[in-house]
Design a protein around this motif. Structure first.
Motif, short mmCIF file in Angstrom:
data_model
loop_
_atom_site.label_atom_id
_atom_site.label_comp_id
_atom_site.label_asym_id
_atom_site.label_seq_id
_atom_site.Cartn_x
_atom_site.Cartn_y
_atom_site.Cartn_z
N PHE A 68 0.86 -1.18 0.00
CA PHE A 68 0.00 0.00 0.00
C PHE A 68 0.90 1.24 0.00
CE2 PHE A 68 -4.03 1.70 2.38
CZ PHE A 68 -3.91 2.94 1.80
N VAL B 72 -2.53 -3.63 -0.71
CA VAL B 72 -3.74 -3.55 -1.53
C VAL B 72 -3.77 -4.79 -2.43
CG1 VAL B 72 -3.80 -1.01 -1.56
CG2 VAL B 72 -2.60 -2.24 -3.39
N ALA C 123 -8.08 -3.69 0.38
CA ALA C 123 -6.99 -2.96 1.05
C ALA C 123 -7.03 -3.25 2.54
CB ALA C 123 -7.14 -1.46 0.81
N VAL D 198 -8.33 3.79 -2.44
CA VAL D 198 -8.58 3.08 -1.18
C VAL D 198 -9.59 3.84 -0.31
CG1 VAL D 198 -7.56 2.28 0.98
CG2 VAL D 198 -6.36 1.89 -1.18
#
Ligand SMILES: CC(C)(COP(=O)(O)OP(=O)(O)OC[C@H]1O[C@@H](n2cnc3c(N)ncnc32)[C@H](O)[C@@H]1OP(=O)(O)O)[C@@H](O)C(=O)NCCC(=O)NCCS
Length: 141
Positions: A8, A50, A60, A16
């Protein structure tokens, strides 16, 4: 189609936050601002992920530590991608990262009303703590 898991990064942020906003069971607050998430990811490098399928965001999760225990936050899988094992895979990646750093336990916060979320956590091996409640205090000036 194959789902791939990626670290991420802030490049993912806009997608997200949109996923989190549309996900029941996710509570957002001031710490979920771009600045807040950037600070969280910088403090906990390599632990949040993610999931993407054909480039599209499928899920996520945030993961970090307080130096003693691990914590997962905001696990969400987009509704059209659910029940394919993506949530469990994201959690496994986080737990592998925590283990690699020597952490032995991880906690999550789940809303009382999020029954489906609680079923998911129990099915993937998490135990409900009946000996604890969460208490909080707002210390903003
Ligand atoms: C909870 C959530 C992340 C699960 O994601 P997912 O990718 O669908 O989960 P998985 O496919 O990995 O599910 C693993 C197992 O959990 C169980 N499970 C998952 N969702 C379930 C549901 N809605 N009802 C019953 N069991 C469920 C199943 O046993 C499933 O395995 P199976 O499909 O082989 O039966 C997703 O439903 C979600 O984003 N919910 C909204 C946000 C949320 O509540 N997040 C948790 C916050 S604490």
């Amino acid at each position: 189609m194959t789902v791939s898991i990626f670290p991420f990064t802030m490049v993912d942020y806009d997608e997200v936050i949109a996923l989190w906003r549309s996900s029941e069971g996710i509570g957002l607050s001031d710490v979920d601002s771009p600045e807040g998430i950037a600070a969280y990811l910088a403090r906990n490098p390599g632990l949040s992920f993610v999931a993407r399928q054909d480039g599209r965001l499928a899920g996520a999760v945030l993961c970090g530590t307080d130096g003693r225990r691990g914590y997962l936050h905001h696990l969400a899988v987009a509704s059209s991608y659910r029940r394919q094992g993506i949530g469990e895979t994201l959690v496994e990646r986080c737990l592998s990262g925590l283990k690699a750093q020597g952490y032995q336990k991880c906690h999550i916060f789940v809303y009382n009303g999020n029954v489906e979320g609680q079923v998911f956590w129990e099915r993937v091996g998490w135990k409900l703590r009946t000996d604890l409640v969460i208490m909080s205090k707002d210390i903003a000036l």
